[in-house]
Design a protein around this motif. Structure first.
Motif, PDB file in Angstrom:
ATOM      1  N   PRO A  44       0.839  -1.296   0.176  1.00  0.00           N
ATOM      2  CA  PRO A  44      -0.054  -0.030  -0.077  1.00  0.00           C
ATOM      3  C   PRO A  44       0.857   1.318  -0.011  1.00  0.00           C
ATOM      4  O   PRO A  44       0.162   2.222  -0.325  1.00  0.00           O
ATOM      5  CB  PRO A  44      -0.647  -0.074   1.322  1.00  0.00           C
ATOM      6  CG  PRO A  44      -0.918  -1.587   1.509  1.00  0.00           C
ATOM      7  CD  PRO A  44       0.568  -2.154   1.262  1.00  0.00           C
ATOM      8  N   LEU A  45       1.950   1.118   0.339  1.00  0.00           N
ATOM      9  CA  LEU A  45       2.961   2.459   0.460  1.00  0.00           C
ATOM     10  C   LEU A  45       3.188   2.959  -1.072  1.00  0.00           C
ATOM     11  O   LEU A  45       3.232   4.261  -1.055  1.00  0.00           O
ATOM     12  CB  LEU A  45       4.356   2.061   1.153  1.00  0.00           C
ATOM     13  CG  LEU A  45       5.210   3.037   1.107  1.00  0.00           C
ATOM     14  CD1 LEU A  45       4.813   4.453   2.124  1.00  0.00           C
ATOM     15  CD2 LEU A  45       6.453   2.623   1.672  1.00  0.00           C
ATOM     16  N   PHE A  46       3.284   2.026  -1.947  1.00  0.00           N
ATOM     17  CA  PHE A  46       3.449   2.663  -3.331  1.00  0.00           C
ATOM     18  C   PHE A  46       2.169   2.052  -4.132  1.00  0.00           C
ATOM     19  O   PHE A  46       1.938   2.718  -5.298  1.00  0.00           O
ATOM     20  CB  PHE A  46       4.837   2.000  -4.011  1.00  0.00           C
ATOM     21  CG  PHE A  46       5.916   2.713  -3.104  1.00  0.00           C
ATOM     22  CD1 PHE A  46       6.179   3.880  -3.685  1.00  0.00           C
ATOM     23  CD2 PHE A  46       6.648   2.027  -2.226  1.00  0.00           C
ATOM     24  CE1 PHE A  46       7.457   4.417  -3.005  1.00  0.00           C
ATOM     25  CE2 PHE A  46       7.940   2.567  -1.771  1.00  0.00           C
ATOM     26  CZ  PHE A  46       8.116   3.700  -1.960  1.00  0.00           C
ATOM     27  N   GLY A  47       1.772   0.878  -3.934  1.00  0.00           N
ATOM     28  CA  GLY A  47       0.699   0.319  -4.867  1.00  0.00           C
ATOM     29  C   GLY A  47       0.937   0.205  -6.302  1.00  0.00           C
ATOM     30  O   GLY A  47       0.130   0.547  -6.984  1.00  0.00           O
ATOM     31  N   MET A  48       2.123  -0.315  -6.916  1.00  0.00           N
ATOM     32  CA  MET A  48       2.411  -0.393  -8.037  1.00  0.00           C
ATOM     33  C   MET A  48       2.078  -1.953  -8.903  1.00  0.00           C
ATOM     34  O   MET A  48       1.920  -2.888  -8.015  1.00  0.00           O
ATOM     35  CB  MET A  48       3.870  -0.228  -8.125  1.00  0.00           C
ATOM     36  CG  MET A  48       4.675   0.825  -7.906  1.00  0.00           C
ATOM     37  SD  MET A  48       6.418   0.799  -8.420  1.00  0.00           S
ATOM     38  CE  MET A  48       6.962   2.648  -7.755  1.00  0.00           C
ATOM     39  N   GLU A  49       1.780  -1.853  -9.735  1.00  0.00           N
ATOM     40  CA  GLU A  49       1.392  -2.976 -10.529  1.00  0.00           C
ATOM     41  C   GLU A  49       2.691  -3.717 -11.050  1.00  0.00           C
ATOM     42  O   GLU A  49       3.966  -3.120 -10.826  1.00  0.00           O
ATOM     43  CB  GLU A  49       0.621  -2.766 -11.971  1.00  0.00           C
ATOM     44  CG  GLU A  49      -0.611  -1.977 -11.846  1.00  0.00           C
ATOM     45  CD  GLU A  49      -1.408  -3.022 -10.859  1.00  0.00           C
ATOM     46  OE1 GLU A  49      -1.497  -4.398 -11.159  1.00  0.00           O
ATOM     47  OE2 GLU A  49      -2.380  -2.740 -10.317  1.00  0.00           O
ATOM     48  N   THR A  50       2.656  -4.913 -11.470  1.00  0.00           N
ATOM     49  CA  THR A  50       4.199  -5.966 -11.342  1.00  0.00           C
ATOM     50  C   THR A  50       4.888  -4.946 -12.431  1.00  0.00           C
ATOM     51  O   THR A  50       6.323  -4.975 -12.405  1.00  0.00           O
ATOM     52  CB  THR A  50       3.621  -6.967 -12.156  1.00  0.00           C
ATOM     53  OG1 THR A  50       3.027  -7.704 -11.243  1.00  0.00           O
ATOM     54  CG2 THR A  50       4.955  -7.813 -12.347  1.00  0.00           C
ATOM     55  N   LYS A  51       4.541  -4.524 -13.752  1.00  0.00           N
ATOM     56  CA  LYS A  51       5.534  -4.006 -14.729  1.00  0.00           C
ATOM     57  C   LYS A  51       6.126  -2.731 -14.120  1.00  0.00           C
ATOM     58  O   LYS A  51       7.311  -2.619 -14.302  1.00  0.00           O
ATOM     59  CB  LYS A  51       4.581  -3.621 -16.106  1.00  0.00           C
ATOM     60  CG  LYS A  51       5.736  -3.048 -17.134  1.00  0.00           C
ATOM     61  CD  LYS A  51       5.157  -2.942 -18.506  1.00  0.00           C
ATOM     62  CE  LYS A  51       5.955  -2.456 -19.483  1.00  0.00           C
ATOM     63  NZ  LYS A  51       6.910  -1.185 -19.352  1.00  0.00           N
ATOM     64  N   GLU A  52       5.274  -1.777 -13.672  1.00  0.00           N
ATOM     65  CA  GLU A  52       5.715  -0.635 -13.169  1.00  0.00           C
ATOM     66  C   GLU A  52       6.883  -0.986 -11.990  1.00  0.00           C
ATOM     67  O   GLU A  52       7.984  -0.209 -11.919  1.00  0.00           O
ATOM     68  CB  GLU A  52       4.679   0.106 -12.407  1.00  0.00           C
ATOM     69  CG  GLU A  52       5.119   1.580 -11.845  1.00  0.00           C
ATOM     70  CD  GLU A  52       4.082   2.400 -11.209  1.00  0.00           C
ATOM     71  OE1 GLU A  52       4.242   3.610 -11.008  1.00  0.00           O
ATOM     72  OE2 GLU A  52       3.081   1.835 -11.025  1.00  0.00           O
ATOM     73  N   ALA A  53       6.677  -1.773 -11.107  1.00  0.00           N
ATOM     74  CA  ALA A  53       7.461  -2.183  -9.975  1.00  0.00           C
ATOM     75  C   ALA A  53       8.804  -2.869 -10.570  1.00  0.00           C
ATOM     76  O   ALA A  53       9.982  -2.254  -9.965  1.00  0.00           O
ATOM     77  CB  ALA A  53       6.902  -3.388  -9.123  1.00  0.00           C
ATOM     78  N   LEU A  54       8.856  -3.584 -11.666  1.00  0.00           N
ATOM     79  CA  LEU A  54      10.159  -4.063 -12.128  1.00  0.00           C
ATOM     80  C   LEU A  54      10.931  -3.018 -12.879  1.00  0.00           C
ATOM     81  O   LEU A  54      11.967  -3.153 -12.956  1.00  0.00           O
ATOM     82  CB  LEU A  54       9.719  -5.231 -13.067  1.00  0.00           C
ATOM     83  CG  LEU A  54       9.405  -6.307 -12.294  1.00  0.00           C
ATOM     84  CD1 LEU A  54       8.990  -7.502 -13.658  1.00  0.00           C
ATOM     85  CD2 LEU A  54      10.161  -7.309 -11.463  1.00  0.00           C
ATOM     86  N   ASP A  55      10.247  -2.322 -13.614  1.00  0.00           N
ATOM     87  CA  ASP A  55      10.747  -0.929 -14.315  1.00  0.00           C
ATOM     88  C   ASP A  55      11.633  -0.209 -13.301  1.00  0.00           C
ATOM     89  O   ASP A  55      12.513   0.142 -13.615  1.00  0.00           O
ATOM     90  CB  ASP A  55       9.728  -0.327 -15.128  1.00  0.00           C
ATOM     91  CG  ASP A  55       9.230  -1.061 -16.349  1.00  0.00           C
ATOM     92  OD1 ASP A  55       9.919  -1.982 -16.880  1.00  0.00           O
ATOM     93  OD2 ASP A  55       8.266  -0.746 -16.804  1.00  0.00           O
ATOM     94  N   TRP A  56      10.959  -0.031 -12.084  1.00  0.00           N
ATOM     95  CA  TRP A  56      11.520   0.813 -11.185  1.00  0.00           C
ATOM     96  C   TRP A  56      12.995   0.199 -10.653  1.00  0.00           C
ATOM     97  O   TRP A  56      13.895   0.750 -10.338  1.00  0.00           O
ATOM     98  CB  TRP A  56      10.496   1.250 -10.166  1.00  0.00           C
ATOM     99  CG  TRP A  56       9.663   2.764 -10.393  1.00  0.00           C
ATOM    100  CD1 TRP A  56       8.540   2.895 -10.780  1.00  0.00           C
ATOM    101  CD2 TRP A  56      10.632   4.048 -10.700  1.00  0.00           C
ATOM    102  NE1 TRP A  56       8.018   4.183 -10.807  1.00  0.00           N
ATOM    103  CE2 TRP A  56       9.298   4.812 -10.861  1.00  0.00           C
ATOM    104  CE3 TRP A  56      11.733   4.261 -10.784  1.00  0.00           C
ATOM    105  CZ2 TRP A  56       9.618   6.273 -11.416  1.00  0.00           C
ATOM    106  CZ3 TRP A  56      12.045   5.883 -10.947  1.00  0.00           C
ATOM    107  CH2 TRP A  56      10.887   6.791 -11.151  1.00  0.00           C
ATOM    108  N   MET A  57      12.568  -0.993 -10.312  1.00  0.00           N
ATOM    109  CA  MET A  57      13.569  -1.884  -9.687  1.00  0.00           C
ATOM    110  C   MET A  57      14.805  -2.002 -10.663  1.00  0.00           C
ATOM    111  O   MET A  57      16.000  -1.754 -10.160  1.00  0.00           O
ATOM    112  CB  MET A  57      13.211  -3.213  -9.273  1.00  0.00           C
ATOM    113  CG  MET A  57      12.168  -3.396  -8.080  1.00  0.00           C
ATOM    114  SD  MET A  57      11.512  -5.007  -7.811  1.00  0.00           S
ATOM    115  CE  MET A  57      13.086  -5.756  -7.375  1.00  0.00           C
ATOM    116  N   GLU A  58      14.791  -2.107 -11.938  1.00  0.00           N
ATOM    117  CA  GLU A  58      15.722  -2.054 -12.918  1.00  0.00           C
ATOM    118  C   GLU A  58      16.494  -0.687 -12.786  1.00  0.00           C
ATOM    119  O   GLU A  58      17.862  -0.715 -12.906  1.00  0.00           O
ATOM    120  CB  GLU A  58      15.198  -2.380 -14.260  1.00  0.00           C
ATOM    121  CG  GLU A  58      16.263  -2.641 -15.340  1.00  0.00           C
ATOM    122  CD  GLU A  58      15.746  -3.079 -16.692  1.00  0.00           C
ATOM    123  OE1 GLU A  58      16.670  -3.365 -17.415  1.00  0.00           O
ATOM    124  OE2 GLU A  58      14.709  -2.613 -16.929  1.00  0.00           O
TER     125      GLU A  58
END
Length: 473
Positions: free
Chosen positions: A386-400
């Motif tokens: 809930p702190l960020f609420g990202m979907e999978t693709k958005e989360a992986l893009d930021w992690m990269e």
């Protein structure tokens, strides 16, 4: 005092005892014990933990901003002020959760080694100090856990309280090689789910036998704590988590534990490893102390976790002094180490360098190891919480962007790496029995490279992201 059974051993112990009394290190130990028992920092920590309320501390930084999850990354620059506060608080939680587990391990090894020193005789003040430290650690652990749990629940709920992302992988079961392995062979090497495999039991028994055979002339010093475990049919302790759990695989840790619990020299050598944990904590905790003093000087509000860090470092300063004194000086009280003891002590520190101090993180300042899949699991869960609420693709893009691109976070991490390296070299350069690569902290020094960290993290993230996509497709 308890001396060896043999006349020769008794003479050696008595001679060593007379030489040890009045030495510089025995005076330091005596003074440290007196100062530690007279301080009230442990009681302050207990009270701060009992009184902690997250709502009263939620609008303040608990440390300088650079001690925050993801600090200096592209994502950190893009998030809101409230999210930055949360990442600052979660860094404290993660750091002290790790510290709590490590201090539980310290308590075990205090008992393992004090059993050796008591059996040798003449070190009662030191053993009393170690017993007192163990009691202190129990208060530290409870305080960290109380603050950590309340903070995690307030920020992310139960979303990232666990470590695993998925259940056990079926990759192994689908291996083309598996059907070719005879069933009895698979059973021999595979755990039944209720305990260790037959192979691991044989391996542990063999390593235990090697240790006891090679140290057979020191069996009269075998730690009472380990003896009692064996009498109850319980295994030799070996941590799975915390700093201790990262040093080496558990079968090697059990092997080392037998040495630390039997040989007076090896018991002293353990404290060079304990100093490593002390130094890592000091490297990350001292900025909290400076921050506490700045707030105090300005007359500003001091968040409870900041105060906990401050008083904890004061408590731990006594523990660090003990680690340094035993590791650097007290080992000289005992007969010189055999070639075998030198080899085992060198192997333990070599493994600690390789597994605990060999890299650099760009998303967790102060972490001197490459970012592994488990850390990526944590950040993936955090970004989907809930702190960020990202979907999978958005989360992986930021992690990269955070793991695989150079940014300020890597340079902050390098600063903490260099600071810790200096602390480590200061102690280990004085240990004449250690391997050259350990005295110089060669593996750790080589790991202080942003380019190496990026190369390693890029490979790890590619495998991680692919597994996420496969699991969720």
């Amino acid at each position: 005092m308890i001396l060896g059974n043999k006349t020769l051993d008794s003479q050696i112990s008595a001679s060593t005892l007379s030489e040890a009394q009045g030495t510089k290190h025995s005076i330091i130990i005596e003074k440290t014990f007196q100062n530690n028992t007279n301080s009230d920092y442990t009681e302050k920590l207990r009270d701060l933990g009992n009184e902690f309320n997250y709502a009263s501390n939620s609008n303040y930084y608990w440390s300088p901003p650079e001690l925050s999850l993801l600090y200096g990354t592209p994502l950190y620059d893009a998030i809101s002020p409230s999210q930055k506060l949360a990442l600052n608080h979660l860094y404290w939680v993660g750091n002290y959760n790790h510290t709590a587990v490590s201090e539980a391990t310290t308590s075990i090894y205090n008992m393992v080694t004090s059993g050796v020193f008591r059996a040798f005789g003449g070190y009662e003040t030191l053993c009393n100090e170690l017993d007192f430290e163990t009691d202190q650690e129990s208060y530290h652990i409870r305080t960290f856990q109380k603050i950590g749990y309340k903070t995690k629940m307030a920020i992310v709920g139960k979303t990232i309280l666990g470590n695993s992302l998925y259940g056990k992988s079926d990759k192994e079961s689908n291996s083309w090689l598996r059907p070719l392995i005879p069933h009895p062979v698979r059973e021999f090497f595979t755990s039944s789910g209720h305990g260790d495999s037959t192979f691991s039991e044989y391996r542990d028994n063999a390593l235990n036998a090697i240790a006891k055979t090679m140290l057979s002339d020191k069996k009269q010093y075998y730690s009472k704590y380990l003896q009692e475990l064996e009498q109850r049919g319980e295994p030799i302790p070996a941590p799975a988590d915390g700093l201790g759990g990262r040093i080496a695989p558990r079968h090697w840790l059990r092997f080392f534990t037998v040495h630390w619990g039997m040989s007076p020299f090896m018991a002293c050598q353990y404290y060079s490893l304990r100093y490593t944990a002390n130094a890592i904590l000091k490297n990350q905790e001292y900025p909290y102390v400076r921050y506490f003093r700045e707030l105090e000087q300005k007359g500003e509000y001091i968040p409870t976790p900041t105060a906990v860090s401050y008083y904890h470092l004061l408590d731990e300063a006594f523990h660090t002094t003990i680690s340094q004194t035993i590791a650097k000086d007290m080992y000289k009280d005992f007969p010189k180490p055999t070639a075998y003891e030198k080899f085992v002590s060198g192997l333990a520190i070599y493994m600690a360098q390789r597994n605990l101090l060999s890299g650099l993180s760009g998303v967790l300042p102060g972490r001197c190891v490459y970012d592994d899949p488990m850390l990526m699991v944590f950040y993936y869960k955090l970004l989907k919480s809930p702190l960020f609420g990202m979907e999978t693709k958005e989360a992986l893009d930021w992690m990269e962007k955070c793991f695989c691109q150079e940014h300020e976070g890597y340079h902050v991490g390098l600063k903490y790496h260099q600071s810790l390296l200096e602390l480590m070299q200061r102690l280990f350069s004085r240990l004449d029995y250690q391997w050259k690569i350990n005295r110089e902290m060669g593996i750790m020094a080589a790991g202080g490279s942003i380019s190496k960290a990026l190369q390693k993290n890029t490979k790890t993230f590619k495998e991680f992201s692919q597994s996420v996509i496969e699991q969720e497709s």
